[in-house]
Enzyme design. Sequence first.
Site, PDB file in Angstrom:
ATOM      1  CB  SER A  97      -0.956  -0.042   1.192  1.00 53.49           C
ATOM      2  OG  SER A  97      -1.990   0.901   1.056  1.00 53.49           O
ATOM      3  CG  ASP A 227      -6.748  -3.155  -3.009  1.00 48.09           C
ATOM      4  OD1 ASP A 227      -7.344  -2.294  -2.330  1.00 48.09           O
ATOM      5  OD2 ASP A 227      -5.520  -3.343  -2.949  1.00 48.09           O
ATOM      6  CG  HIS A 256      -5.573  -2.639   0.593  1.00 48.58           C
ATOM      7  ND1 HIS A 256      -4.852  -2.231  -0.503  1.00 48.58           N
ATOM      8  CD2 HIS A 256      -5.051  -1.960   1.666  1.00 48.58           C
ATOM      9  CE1 HIS A 256      -3.938  -1.340  -0.140  1.00 48.58           C
ATOM     10  NE2 HIS A 256      -4.035  -1.165   1.170  1.00 48.58           N
TER      11      HIS A 256
END
Length: 276
Positions: A97, A227, A256
């Site tokens: 991320s 995600d 995610h």
Amino acid sequence: MSTITTSDGTEIFYKDWGPRDATPIVFHHGWPLSADDWDNQMLFFLARGYRVIAHDRRGHGRSSQTWEGNEMDTYAADVAALVKALDLKGAIHVGHSTGGGEVAHYVARAEPGRVAKAVLIGAVPPVMVRKDSNPEGLPLEVFDGLREALLANRAQFYIDLPTGPFYGFNREGAKVSQGLIDNWWRQGMIGGAKAHYDCIKAFSETDFTEDLKAIEVPVLVMHGTDDQIVPYHDSAPKAVELLRNGTLKTYEGLPHGMCATHPEVVNPDLLAFIES
């Protein structure tokens, strides 16, 4: 605790496990978490003879609760300082991320010989926010909403996000882990509110296009199609197109936070790439 002190006086906490002469793997966490988010992967690779390192980004976890410097240039400089302090060479950098953006920004600027490979998992590059050069991006209002939720009640926000879209626990049939939710909240609340607020701009508005173009080492891009935080279509395929030596690994239906929900899938693929 193990820490280094950066040029502006910020203390960066880090974990460093394993033989000092082994291949180092450096893990970069997402927002608003800490090095603890990598415990599963660190133990997995430690058991296979690797040296594993993870740090708390400034303003996160056990590092200093900075009120300034909460942007990608400084994040990358902090990584460079840690790498230099530990004298890491031929390292593999793995970022999830926001940590994927940090990896891209650092690796594009790293000293020769410091980096062997990189991995971007559910990562924010090339750029998240919608703008003329990225019409498929998320509207700025989405990130304004994150800031408003943080200001209104950070503690509740840090329950709602992992309970819902972060791990895909809002999907029908999802196997919900209260432990993951509680651990997400714990990590988030240790960090500084000001740094977390600033980091929303850093991960959403930083354009990593030139970073990706500049990276010469092999890069594995791993991303789940479900995600809900960093939409697949506007990230992973575009990032691979910009990389000189990129490989895309797509995970159908994974969320995610797939490193935590599906380590039995993610870890072997990481190992195969690292050992290839």
